[in-house]
Write a protein that holds these residues in place. Structure first.
Motif, PDB file in Angstrom:
ATOM      1  N   VAL A 136     -13.500   7.934 100.420  1.00 54.59           N
ATOM      2  CA  VAL A 136     -14.157   8.265 101.688  1.00 54.59           C
ATOM      3  C   VAL A 136     -14.494   9.751 101.731  1.00 54.59           C
ATOM      4  CG1 VAL A 136     -13.817   8.447 104.182  1.00 54.59           C
ATOM      5  CG2 VAL A 136     -13.119   6.378 102.988  1.00 54.59           C
ATOM      6  N   TYR A 137     -13.525  10.562 101.396  1.00 50.93           N
ATOM      7  CA  TYR A 137     -13.720  12.012 101.416  1.00 50.93           C
ATOM      8  C   TYR A 137     -14.843  12.421 100.466  1.00 50.93           C
ATOM      9  CZ  TYR A 137     -12.290  16.969 101.595  1.00 50.93           C
ATOM     10  OH  TYR A 137     -12.249  18.328 101.772  1.00 50.93           O
ATOM     11  N   LYS A 138     -14.802  11.880  99.257  1.00 52.30           N
ATOM     12  CA  LYS A 138     -15.802  12.252  98.251  1.00 52.30           C
ATOM     13  C   LYS A 138     -17.183  11.746  98.621  1.00 52.30           C
ATOM     14  CE  LYS A 138     -16.892  14.371  94.515  1.00 52.30           C
ATOM     15  NZ  LYS A 138     -16.754  15.844  94.435  1.00 52.30           N
ATOM     16  N   THR A 139     -17.263  10.514  99.143  1.00 53.73           N
ATOM     17  CA  THR A 139     -18.559   9.973  99.558  1.00 53.73           C
ATOM     18  C   THR A 139     -19.201  10.841 100.612  1.00 53.73           C
ATOM     19  OG1 THR A 139     -17.984   7.681  99.040  1.00 53.73           O
ATOM     20  CG2 THR A 139     -19.676   8.014 100.712  1.00 53.73           C
ATOM     21  N   LEU A 140     -18.428  11.277 101.589  1.00 48.03           N
ATOM     22  CA  LEU A 140     -18.976  12.068 102.678  1.00 48.03           C
ATOM     23  C   LEU A 140     -19.322  13.489 102.239  1.00 48.03           C
ATOM     24  CD1 LEU A 140     -16.772  10.818 105.650  1.00 48.03           C
ATOM     25  CD2 LEU A 140     -19.099  10.143 105.026  1.00 48.03           C
ATOM     26  N   THR A 141     -18.659  14.008 101.203  1.00 43.20           N
ATOM     27  CA  THR A 141     -19.068  15.316 100.673  1.00 43.20           C
ATOM     28  C   THR A 141     -20.355  15.188  99.855  1.00 43.20           C
ATOM     29  OG1 THR A 141     -17.662  15.061  98.700  1.00 43.20           O
ATOM     30  CG2 THR A 141     -16.716  16.219 100.600  1.00 43.20           C
ATOM     31  N   LEU A 142     -20.555  14.022  99.243  1.00 43.69           N
ATOM     32  CA  LEU A 142     -21.793  13.782  98.486  1.00 43.69           C
ATOM     33  C   LEU A 142     -22.962  13.462  99.416  1.00 43.69           C
ATOM     34  CD1 LEU A 142     -20.368  11.524  95.624  1.00 43.69           C
ATOM     35  CD2 LEU A 142     -21.255  13.849  95.339  1.00 43.69           C
ATOM     36  N   LYS A 143     -22.698  12.613 100.400  1.00 41.51           N
ATOM     37  CA  LYS A 143     -23.732  12.138 101.319  1.00 41.51           C
ATOM     38  C   LYS A 143     -23.179  12.175 102.737  1.00 41.51           C
ATOM     39  CE  LYS A 143     -26.657  10.735  98.030  1.00 41.51           C
ATOM     40  NZ  LYS A 143     -28.056  11.216  97.876  1.00 41.51           N
ATOM     41  N   SER A 144     -23.191  13.340 103.355  1.00 45.45           N
ATOM     42  CA  SER A 144     -22.555  13.471 104.665  1.00 45.45           C
ATOM     43  C   SER A 144     -23.244  12.624 105.728  1.00 45.45           C
ATOM     44  CB  SER A 144     -22.544  14.936 105.093  1.00 45.45           C
ATOM     45  OG  SER A 144     -23.864  15.460 105.124  1.00 45.45           O
TER      46      SER A 144
ATOM     47  N   PHE B   7      -4.150   0.770 103.325  1.00 44.51           N
ATOM     48  CA  PHE B   7      -5.581   0.927 103.038  1.00 44.51           C
ATOM     49  C   PHE B   7      -6.310   1.480 104.267  1.00 44.51           C
ATOM     50  CE2 PHE B   7      -5.317  -2.329  99.474  1.00 44.51           C
ATOM     51  CZ  PHE B   7      -5.763  -1.464  98.480  1.00 44.51           C
ATOM     52  N   ALA B   8      -6.027   0.898 105.437  1.00 46.37           N
ATOM     53  CA  ALA B   8      -6.694   1.331 106.667  1.00 46.37           C
ATOM     54  C   ALA B   8      -6.335   2.770 107.015  1.00 46.37           C
ATOM     55  CB  ALA B   8      -6.316   0.396 107.821  1.00 46.37           C
ATOM     56  N   LEU B   9      -5.059   3.113 106.889  1.00 45.31           N
ATOM     57  CA  LEU B   9      -4.612   4.458 107.218  1.00 45.31           C
ATOM     58  C   LEU B   9      -5.258   5.494 106.306  1.00 45.31           C
ATOM     59  CD1 LEU B   9      -2.762   6.398 108.781  1.00 45.31           C
ATOM     60  CD2 LEU B   9      -0.977   5.912 107.097  1.00 45.31           C
ATOM     61  N   MET B  10      -5.325   5.206 105.011  1.00 47.66           N
ATOM     62  CA  MET B  10      -5.924   6.163 104.080  1.00 47.66           C
ATOM     63  C   MET B  10      -7.420   6.334 104.328  1.00 47.66           C
ATOM     64  SD  MET B  10      -3.532   7.467 102.418  1.00 47.66           S
ATOM     65  CE  MET B  10      -1.815   7.112 102.788  1.00 47.66           C
ATOM     66  N   PHE B  11      -8.076   5.267 104.761  1.00 47.98           N
ATOM     67  CA  PHE B  11      -9.490   5.370 105.129  1.00 47.98           C
ATOM     68  C   PHE B  11      -9.653   6.321 106.310  1.00 47.98           C
ATOM     69  CE2 PHE B  11     -13.504   4.251 106.992  1.00 47.98           C
ATOM     70  CZ  PHE B  11     -14.291   3.780 105.948  1.00 47.98           C
ATOM     71  N   VAL B  12      -8.821   6.136 107.334  1.00 43.81           N
ATOM     72  CA  VAL B  12      -8.882   6.998 108.521  1.00 43.81           C
ATOM     73  C   VAL B  12      -8.580   8.450 108.150  1.00 43.81           C
ATOM     74  CG1 VAL B  12      -7.802   7.487 110.759  1.00 43.81           C
ATOM     75  CG2 VAL B  12      -8.338   5.122 110.112  1.00 43.81           C
ATOM     76  N   LEU B  13      -7.573   8.654 107.306  1.00 43.98           N
ATOM     77  CA  LEU B  13      -7.232  10.019 106.893  1.00 43.98           C
ATOM     78  C   LEU B  13      -8.366  10.655 106.097  1.00 43.98           C
ATOM     79  CD1 LEU B  13      -3.467   9.641 105.861  1.00 43.98           C
ATOM     80  CD2 LEU B  13      -4.375  10.864 107.846  1.00 43.98           C
ATOM     81  N   GLY B  14      -9.069   9.860 105.292  1.00 41.82           N
ATOM     82  CA  GLY B  14     -10.206  10.395 104.551  1.00 41.82           C
ATOM     83  C   GLY B  14     -11.281  10.923 105.481  1.00 41.82           C
ATOM     84  N   VAL B  15     -11.599  10.154 106.530  1.00 36.54           N
ATOM     85  CA  VAL B  15     -12.565  10.606 107.538  1.00 36.54           C
ATOM     86  C   VAL B  15     -12.040  11.841 108.257  1.00 36.54           C
ATOM     87  CG1 VAL B  15     -13.733   9.992 109.693  1.00 36.54           C
ATOM     88  CG2 VAL B  15     -13.535   8.293 107.862  1.00 36.54           C
ATOM     89  N   ASN B  16     -10.782  11.790 108.660  1.00 34.62           N
ATOM     90  CA  ASN B  16     -10.137  12.880 109.378  1.00 34.62           C
ATOM     91  C   ASN B  16     -10.256  14.206 108.622  1.00 34.62           C
ATOM     92  OD1 ASN B  16      -6.700  13.376 110.649  1.00 34.62           O
ATOM     93  ND2 ASN B  16      -8.480  14.683 110.722  1.00 34.62           N
ATOM     94  N   PHE B  17      -9.857  14.223 107.366  1.00 28.90           N
ATOM     95  CA  PHE B  17      -9.833  15.483 106.634  1.00 28.90           C
ATOM     96  C   PHE B  17     -11.213  15.919 106.167  1.00 28.90           C
ATOM     97  CE2 PHE B  17      -5.343  14.839 106.808  1.00 28.90           C
ATOM     98  CZ  PHE B  17      -4.835  16.128 106.831  1.00 28.90           C
ATOM     99  N   PHE B  18     -12.149  14.988 106.016  1.00 21.94           N
ATOM    100  CA  PHE B  18     -13.516  15.415 105.745  1.00 21.94           C
ATOM    101  C   PHE B  18     -14.074  16.187 106.942  1.00 21.94           C
ATOM    102  CE2 PHE B  18     -17.995  14.579 106.651  1.00 21.94           C
ATOM    103  CZ  PHE B  18     -18.570  15.298 105.602  1.00 21.94           C
ATOM    104  N   LEU B  19     -13.914  15.635 108.145  1.00 20.22           N
ATOM    105  CA  LEU B  19     -14.428  16.303 109.338  1.00 20.22           C
ATOM    106  C   LEU B  19     -13.690  17.609 109.612  1.00 20.22           C
ATOM    107  CD1 LEU B  19     -14.934  13.244 111.726  1.00 20.22           C
ATOM    108  CD2 LEU B  19     -16.637  14.440 110.355  1.00 20.22           C
ATOM    109  N   LEU B  20     -12.424  17.656 109.235  1.00 20.81           N
ATOM    110  CA  LEU B  20     -11.648  18.878 109.419  1.00 20.81           C
ATOM    111  C   LEU B  20     -12.134  19.984 108.488  1.00 20.81           C
ATOM    112  CD1 LEU B  20      -9.173  19.430 111.284  1.00 20.81           C
ATOM    113  CD2 LEU B  20      -7.735  19.131 109.278  1.00 20.81           C
ATOM    114  N   ASN B  21     -12.498  19.608 107.263  1.00 12.31           N
ATOM    115  CA  ASN B  21     -12.872  20.595 106.245  1.00 12.31           C
ATOM    116  C   ASN B  21     -14.361  20.884 106.184  1.00 12.31           C
ATOM    117  OD1 ASN B  21     -10.198  20.771 105.518  1.00 12.31           O
ATOM    118  ND2 ASN B  21     -10.376  19.369 103.796  1.00 12.31           N
ATOM    119  N   PHE B  22     -15.184  19.975 106.730  1.00 10.03           N
ATOM    120  CA  PHE B  22     -16.629  20.153 106.633  1.00 10.03           C
ATOM    121  C   PHE B  22     -17.275  20.048 108.004  1.00 10.03           C
ATOM    122  CE2 PHE B  22     -15.362  19.010 102.401  1.00 10.03           C
ATOM    123  CZ  PHE B  22     -16.190  19.758 101.579  1.00 10.03           C
TER     124      PHE B  22
END
Length: 429
Positions: free
Chosen positions: A96-104, A400-415
């Motif tokens: 999730v994190y990598k996808t959103l850094t590639l294609k926000s 699986f669900a929690l890690m998906f949410v955390l991926g979104v969370n930290f992408f928005l936090l960092n970007f």
């Protein structure tokens, strides 16, 4: 050069495909989750080979979590050193994190897919509650609708894991509604709330109560957009009043604090007591520090008959004891980490969450997504409360669900500000 460009294109496509497959599968199929994880792992390996793996999401918190598990395994069964309570379940955090850094601008597409799959899960739970048939095994010859509802699980393996997935998705969608005011997120959250009630998972009822109370208090104290209280509280009050008055859910609601006559609660108390006694009397010093691994259940069994007698006031036959021992499951995530991975395991789990809270609290005011992050933090508190009554963090579907949410969370936090799609961009005030 052509080959390298081909690999780079492939690896990015694999990561993105894995992420969208997670968005589709997390609410409806743990088997498909594992397929998505396999594709994601392959994509990450190719990214490492090509040198394009960076930027990575924050990894420090995982060292707190994994180090005690690896140490316990090395001391007891070195051949299983790569088998932890995370395994492939943490892959959504990376993809999730990598996808959103590639294609926000893919954020809205991911959320749309997740809305559809989440509503399918909610529908499957509601359908089962009223038809008494699981949606995966419908018998149309006997299909009918009942006024008396039953506890249901929908697409997933059991009601507890269903409750965990429903809860986490509800938190995510409610956060995005408060941030963006998009009706589909509010509708999804309400639909998930109804399903959460019908699955009958009392631990997540308690967690949700804590979560929604924190959100309401935050809105009141911030004195911003008080009208949000109506959008949030009115559906909860109406749906809760209607369905919690039904015999099944009313009984489950009242049973939450019943530790004298409710068998499920009393079994939990007996299990907790047995594990704590075993930790005190049977663990060596090394085991208390590093954990007993899978021997934790063996130690607890030694104390279980006496613990059951103390809680129930009578003795049980061995056959009955084995049936209600449930393989030694602690039904308490904190007790599980203490007994399986020792004091350092429990401290590592708490440090994992401490890092999540610290990073979010430290940086939320610097982002354009403070509203969403505050909602997620309240959701994490509710999740931690629910963990006192079950092993929620180590359930595959929930993880699986929690890690998906955390991926979104930290992408928005960092970007913050990186999302350019006007439908999802929030201008800083």
């Amino acid at each position: 050069m052509f080959v390298k460009e081909k690999i780079e294109t492939l690896e990015e496509k694999l990561i993105i495909f894995s992420t969208f497959l997670f968005a589709l599968s997390i609410p409806i199929s743990v088997a498909l989750d594992n397929v998505a994880a396999g594709i994601g792992i392959l994509g990450l390996i190719l990214l490492f080979i090509s040198g394009k793996v960076y930027p990575l999401p924050p990894l420090k918190k995982f060292t707190f979590l994994l180090t005690p598990q690896v140490l316990e395994t090395l001391l007891r069964t070195p051949s299983k050193v790569f088998k932890t309570d995370l395994n492939q379940h943490f892959i959504p955090y990376f993809t999730v994190y990598k996808t959103l850094t590639l294609k926000s601008n893919y954020l809205h597409k991911l959320l749309n897919v997740l809305v559809i799959s989440s509503c399918l899960l909610a529908f499957s739970v509601i359908f089962e509650a009223f038809t008494w048939q699981n949606i995966k095994h419908i018998n149309f010859d006997t299909l009918s609708f009942h006024t008396n509802i039953i506890r249901s699980k929908g697409f997933l393996d059991n009601a507890l894991t269903t409750g965990g997935v429903l809860y986490l998705l509800l938190v995510l969608f409610l956060g995005f509604f408060l941030l963006l005011r998009k009706k589909r997120f509010l509708f999804s959250a309400i639909f998930l709330f109804l399903a959460l009630l019908l699955c009958g998972s009392r631990s997540y009822w308690v967690g949700f109560s804590i979560f929604i109370s924190l959100v309401i208090l935050w809105i009141l104290f911030s004195r911003k957009k008080i009208k949000d209280l109506l959008f949030i509280t009115l559906p909860i009050i109406i749906i809760g009043s209607v369905f919690l008055s039904t015999p099944l859910l009313k009984h489950r609601l009242y049973s939450i604090i019943d530790v004298k006559t409710n068998g499920s609660n009393m079994i939990r108390l007996a299990l907790w007591r047995a594990h704590l006694k075993a930790f005190s009397y049977h663990y060596s010093f090394k085991e208390k520090f590093f954990g007993a691994g899978y021997k934790a259940s063996e130690y607890a069994w030694k104390e279980y008959p006496e613990s059951v007698k103390e809680i129930f006031g009578r003795e049980f036959k061995e056959e009955r004891l084995k049936k209600i021992f449930f393989g030694g499951l602690t039904h308490n995530i904190y007790l599980k980490y203490l007994t399986k991975y020792g004091i350092i395991g429990l401290l590592g789990y708490l440090a994992f969450w401490g890092f999540i809270f610290h990073e979010n609290l430290k940086r939320k005011n610097q982002t354009d997504y403070k509203v969403l992050i505050n909602t997620l933090l309240a959701g994490y508190v509710g999740f931690l409360i629910a963990g006192f009554f079950e092993n929620n963090f180590t359930d595959a579907e929930v993880q699986f669900a929690l890690m998906f949410v955390l991926g979104v969370n930290f992408f928005l936090l960092n970007f913050s500000g990186k999302v350019r799609d006007e439908r999802y961009k929030k201008e800083p005030k």
